[in-house]
Design an enzyme around this catalytic site. Structure first.
Site, PDB file in Angstrom:
ATOM      1  N   TYR A  98      13.624  31.566   8.061  1.00 47.60           N
ATOM      2  CA  TYR A  98      12.088  32.366   8.672  1.00 47.60           C
ATOM      3  C   TYR A  98      11.856  32.243  10.206  1.00 47.60           C
ATOM      4  CZ  TYR A  98      10.480  30.672   3.889  1.00 47.60           C
ATOM      5  OH  TYR A  98       9.901  30.788   2.528  1.00 47.60           O
ATOM      6  N   MET A 116      10.391  24.540   1.885  1.00 47.22           N
ATOM      7  CA  MET A 116       9.755  24.150   1.292  1.00 47.22           C
ATOM      8  C   MET A 116      10.206  23.005   0.317  1.00 47.22           C
ATOM      9  SD  MET A 116       6.481  24.332  -1.533  1.00 47.22           S
ATOM     10  CE  MET A 116       5.457  25.001  -0.919  1.00 47.22           C
ATOM     11  N   LYS A 167       0.584  -1.491   0.134  1.00 46.45           N
ATOM     12  CA  LYS A 167       0.027   0.091   0.130  1.00 46.45           C
ATOM     13  C   LYS A 167       1.018   1.012  -0.238  1.00 46.45           C
ATOM     14  CE  LYS A 167      -0.644  -0.604   4.789  1.00 46.45           C
ATOM     15  NZ  LYS A 167      -0.952  -0.821   5.824  1.00 46.45           N
ATOM     16  N   ARG A 185     -10.386  -0.698  14.468  1.00 48.99           N
ATOM     17  CA  ARG A 185     -11.253   0.399  13.781  1.00 48.99           C
ATOM     18  C   ARG A 185     -11.551  -0.787  13.036  1.00 48.99           C
ATOM     19  NH1 ARG A 185      -4.962   1.449  10.640  1.00 48.99           N
ATOM     20  NH2 ARG A 185      -5.361  -0.584  10.433  1.00 48.99           N
TER      21      ARG A 185
HETATM   22  C1  LIG Z   1      -0.296  -2.075   6.834  1.00 47.73           C
HETATM   23  C2  LIG Z   1      -0.326  -3.245   7.525  1.00 47.73           C
HETATM   24  C3  LIG Z   1       0.226  -4.345   7.624  1.00 47.73           C
HETATM   25  C4  LIG Z   1       1.611  -3.906   6.994  1.00 47.73           C
HETATM   26  O1  LIG Z   1       2.399  -3.736   8.795  1.00 47.73           O
HETATM   27  P1  LIG Z   1       3.482  -3.210   8.733  1.00 47.73           P
HETATM   28  O2  LIG Z   1       3.789  -3.392  10.693  1.00 47.73           O
HETATM   29  O3  LIG Z   1       4.662  -2.510   7.596  1.00 47.73           O
HETATM   30  O4  LIG Z   1       4.476  -4.709   8.749  1.00 47.73           O
HETATM   31  C5  LIG Z   1      -0.573  -5.653   7.884  1.00 47.73           C
HETATM   32  N1  LIG Z   1      -1.879  -5.389   8.035  1.00 47.73           N
HETATM   33  C6  LIG Z   1      -2.668  -4.358   7.615  1.00 47.73           C
HETATM   34  C7  LIG Z   1      -4.249  -4.451   7.658  1.00 47.73           C
HETATM   35  C8  LIG Z   1      -2.084  -3.658   7.089  1.00 47.73           C
HETATM   36  O5  LIG Z   1      -2.989  -2.202   7.484  1.00 47.73           O
END
Ligand SMILES: *Cc1c(COP(=O)(O)O)cnc(C)c1O
Length: 381
Positions: A268, A316, A40, A138
């Site tokens: 800044y 930036m 992701k 969650r």
């Molecule tokens: C992002 C994610 C992972 C991977 O987690 P890492 O700590 O990066 O290995 C695994 N399971 C879910 C549900 C995630 O959202």
């Protein structure tokens, strides 16, 4: 260091290191365990297409992404791969599930019903994994209600239950709670009749979970993100023993060198006063590239062979670094924000300590402006 015109800030991605990490992680797990590669957020900023291609070459064929759009991109590269969408679907995203042949994480009966309708419309079964909430709060169905949802999924003809999973909330810091989460999950799993369990992917472990991954449990898959990119989520002994190495280095250039007298207020907000006659290097990267403003006045950048302090605010496009007393720095020199250079190193852990962020965040907030450059070991025959 070879650079070209476009490189004011770039990330070097060492695909050979990535491949070695993958080999080491797999070798540390029992052979029967399937590897779900988490790609992701553009493979944690490493570039999804290149990472997924490499994973496919290494015979990983199961990917996890955050949403259907990422999934569609992975589908182009891996036509036959299994792609698990981890996030909750928005109503208008449902059709993509059928169009791209995706597997969906399901958290409640409402989602299940919508997917069953989708399957009905398309005349086929929609593959799902049910996510069980064992304490993260969650996504997922609360573990006490999970057996009912699992039963419902097994009895819905348009649904193909392919997996059950949970997600740890404190795998790297709280082994007792992680154990409780495993127990809650396994209790929910026990309600699935033995004959319906065969073939299901049962997974809980993210990178941090591996620290307590046990061969004796019914887990037959892991979901690995951070560790495959070479970073440990915590100090665990088992995670360290795997010996992964960083894949990404974040670099920029020296754009300008100047000298200013002691007592000058700079940056800044006049946030820094030079305490001595100073030599400054203006670096060609700032928060527009992924160096957070929290590095202002406290982070470091490797310039001329050593990690040198950032003065004043990160802006930036530019960042001021103190190079007083150094006469080996030239305009155009490469510098390093994360990684190794000339015997010095700024690890992601150090970068995070200096910027009050977490490794996941540091990697995936390196912006689009930063060109990704891929390195692989030359194949020798
Ligand atoms: C992002 C994610 C992972 C991977 O987690 P890492 O700590 O990066 O290995 C695994 N399971 C879910 C549900 C995630 O959202």
């Amino acid at each position: 260091m070879k650079t070209d015109l476009r490189h004011r800030a770039w990330a070097e991605i060492d695909l050979s290191a990535f491949e070695r990490n993958l080999g080491k992680i797999k070798a540390a797990l029992p052979e029967r365990v399937r590897y779900i590669a988490v790609v992701k957020a553009d493979a944690y900023g490493h570039g999804m297409p290149q990472i997924v291609s490499r994973l496919l070459q290494c015979e990983v064929d199961c990917f996890a992404v955050a949403n259907v759009y990422e999934a569609a991109d992975v589908r182009e590269i891996g036509p036959g791969a299994e792609i698990l969408v981890l996030g909750a679907l928005l109503p208008e995203e449902l059709e993509h599930v059928a169009a791209y042949d995706l597997t969906v994480a399901v958290s409640n009966a409402d989602e299940l019903a919508r997917l069953a309708q989708l399957g009905e419309r398309h005349g086929r079964k929609i593959p799902i994994h049910i996510k069980v909430d064992t304490g993260m709060g969650r996504l997922g169905i609360w573990h006490e209600q999970a057996p009912a949802l699992i039963g419902q999924a097994l009895n819905t003809p348009q649904i193909e239950l392919r997996g059950l999973f949970t997600h740890f909330s404190a795998a790297e810091s709280d082994p007792d709670f992680t154990r409780l989460q495993r127990e809650r999950f396994l209790k929910a799993l026990e309600t699935v009749p033995e004959e319906r369990r065969t073939g299901l992917l049962i997974h809980a472990d993210n990178s941090g979970g591996l620290e307590s991954f046990s061969q004796n449990q019914p887990f037959n898959a892991v979901r690995i993100g951070l560790l495959q990119y070479g970073h440990k989520p915590g100090p665990g002994a088992f995670l360290s023993s795997i010996g992964t190495e960083p894949v990404l280095s974040f670099r920029a250039r020296v754009g300008l060198i100047k000298e200013l007298p002691a007592g000058t207020d700079i940056s800044y907000g006049r946030t820094h006063t030079l305490v001595r006659d100073s030599r400054l290097a203006v670096i060609t990267a700032g928060y527009g590239d992924g160096l957070p403003t929290s590095a202002s006045g406290r982070g470091k950048i490797i310039v001329g062979g050593g990690a040198r302090p950032i003065l004043g605010r990160v802006t930036m496009d530019q960042t001021i670094v103190d190079i007083t007393g150094m006469d080996n720095v030239k305009v155009g020199d490469a510098v390093t924000l994360i990684g190794r250079q000339d015997g010095a190193e700024i690890t992601v852990e150090q970068f995070c300590a200096d910027t009050e962020c977490i490794a996941w965040e540091a990697l995936c907030t390196i912006t689009k402006r930063v060109k990704r450059i891929y390195r692989t070991a030359r194949v020798t025959t």
